[in-house]
Design an enzyme around this catalytic site. Structure first.
Site, PDB file in Angstrom:
ATOM      1  N   HIS A  73      -7.879 -43.990  12.914  1.00 14.55           N
ATOM      2  CA  HIS A  73      -8.316 -45.212  12.220  1.00 14.55           C
ATOM      3  C   HIS A  73      -7.248 -45.708  11.225  1.00 14.55           C
ATOM      4  O   HIS A  73      -6.586 -44.910  10.567  1.00 14.55           O
ATOM      5  CB  HIS A  73      -9.621 -44.913  11.468  1.00 14.55           C
ATOM      6  N   SER A 125     -19.566 -40.666  25.959  1.00 13.12           N
ATOM      7  CA  SER A 125     -19.280 -41.642  24.911  1.00 13.12           C
ATOM      8  C   SER A 125     -20.073 -42.922  25.171  1.00 13.12           C
ATOM      9  O   SER A 125     -20.456 -43.216  26.301  1.00 13.12           O
ATOM     10  CB  SER A 125     -17.772 -41.902  24.835  1.00 13.12           C
TER      11      SER A 125
END
Ligand SMILES: *Cc1c(COP(=O)(O)O)cnc(C)c1O
Length: 379
Positions: free
Chosen positions: A123, A324
């Protein structure tokens, strides 16, 4: 002072804002935020200046707080993350980024001469936090899936064997929701005979539900993590951004400092702390229970599988990491992408099948992508 007497113009502005939020929420498939919460029962708590300043486990002289509920939230996640009994600590943060900052802060206090390793898919906030903390760091290559390249990690650590190792692992990357395998990472450290290391797990989105997947992905304390951060407004859902960080208590003790002004301990990053967000998380945990959490996770996974299948059916080259809820697809026509608020990176977009996402929404989106593709091929 007179309250609640907005002019007609300002009242109209509020009404417009409400309408826009309703419309935009219905068309949000590109960001990992749940929208299916209902905290109306908690509305009365907006009438208090709630503040959990200081440590959740140490009372403050400021009494208007929700510490007791915050501790129940922390207990829930400590157990879910298999934190060592009697040696865990944590707090409700302002979001995943703050929890990651906290994990790195502890790591630096324990290993001041450590080197931080994190993958390319990490991130964007992490680089900034490493800069704030002044920690030396090395970026590791990722595989095509977004998961860390273990060979590159091994080779890079080998070259810096004289330094303690601090790993920043992604439990679901932002773009493709790839999970770095904490037990594989730990194995590499053992094979290289690294004595001093710290592993932080960034579980912003997937950390909240990975414990419900079978077989369980390697991401938590029992797998080798020393701290885990999640976002509260992503999988769980909250009108105010928030998060949870869980660490080992003996590590946190190194930075604890008592403050006579508040009566509590200055163990968190900020002074004043949101006391409403622990209440939201508590409400969700208590109303859903473990079973309800698991149901939400399975629903999301089912919708993601459905979205992947439907996209493939219309000839879109969609794919998804195992277990996911993020479906990756090549950038669709701009009008579709903008309408559904799909984030874009290097020509790829993703749909994130949060618990509120329905098959109906997926059908609608897939229909629009198919239609736009037909128009493209005609023109
Ligand atoms: C969203 C996200 C963050 C940041 O979390 P915030 O709650 O927005 O601060 C960090 N890491 C990953 C992988 C994320 O997806």
């Amino acid at each position: 002072m007179e309250l609640n007497n907005l002019s007609a113009e300002n009242a109209a502005k509020l009404k417009d804002l409400m309408e826009r939020l309703i419309a935009d929420s219905a068309l949000m498939l590109g960001y990992p935020v749940s929208k299916d919460f209902d905290y109306a029962e908690l509305a009365g708590f907006l009438n208090f200046p709630i503040n959990n300043l200081g440590d959740p486990f140490v009372a403050s002289t400021y009494n208007i707080g929700t510490r007791e509920m915050e501790r129940e939230v922390l207990e829930f996640f400590a157990e879910l993350f298999r934190a060592p009994q009697n040696n865990w600590w944590g707090y409700v943060t302002n979001g995943g980024s703050e929890g990651n900052l906290y994990g790195l802060y502890l790591a630096r206090e324990i290993h001041p001469k450590g080197m931080v390793y994190f993958s390319q898919a990490t991130h964007y906030s992490v680089q900034k936090n490493l800069h704030l903390l002044n920690m030396p760091n090395i970026v590791i290559r990722t595989q095509a899936s977004g998961e860390i390249d273990y060979e590159d990690l091994r080779d890079t650590i080998k070259m810096n064997r004289h330094m303690p190792v601090i790993i920043f692992a992604n439990i679901g990357t932002t773009m493709t929701e790839a999970r770095d395998d904490v037990s594989k990472i730990k194995q590499i450290l053992q094979e290289l005979a690294i004595q001093h290391y710290y592993i932080h797990a960034d579980g912003a989105l997937s950390g909240s539900y990975s414990a419900f997947i079978e077989p369980r992905p390697a991401f938590d304390f029992a797998d080798g993590a020393d701290s885990i951060a999640i976002s509260g407004h992503k999988f769980i859902g909250s009108p105010i951004p928030c998060g949870v960080v869980v660490v080992k208590k003996n590590n946190r003790d190194r930075i604890a400092r008592s403050v006579s002004y508040t009566g509590s301990m200055d163990t968190t990053i900020t002074g004043s702390r949101n006391g409403h967000t622990p209440l939201f998380l508590w409400y969700m945990i208590k109303s859903l229970g473990l079973e309800g959490f698991k149901k939400r996770a399975l629903h999301s996974l089912e919708i993601a599988a459905y979205a992947e299948m439907r996209l493939k059916e219309i000839g879109v080259n969609a794919w998804r990491n195992p277990d996911s809820i993020t479906v990756n697809l090549p950038e669709p026509a701009p009008q579709v992408r903008v309408k559904w608020q799909l984030a874009l990176e290097n020509g790829w977009c993703h749909i994130i099948c949060m618990p509120n996402v329905t098959k109906h929404q997926i059908d609608q989106l897939v229909g629009e992508i198919a239609e736009a593709n037909v128009m493209l091929s005609v023109s």
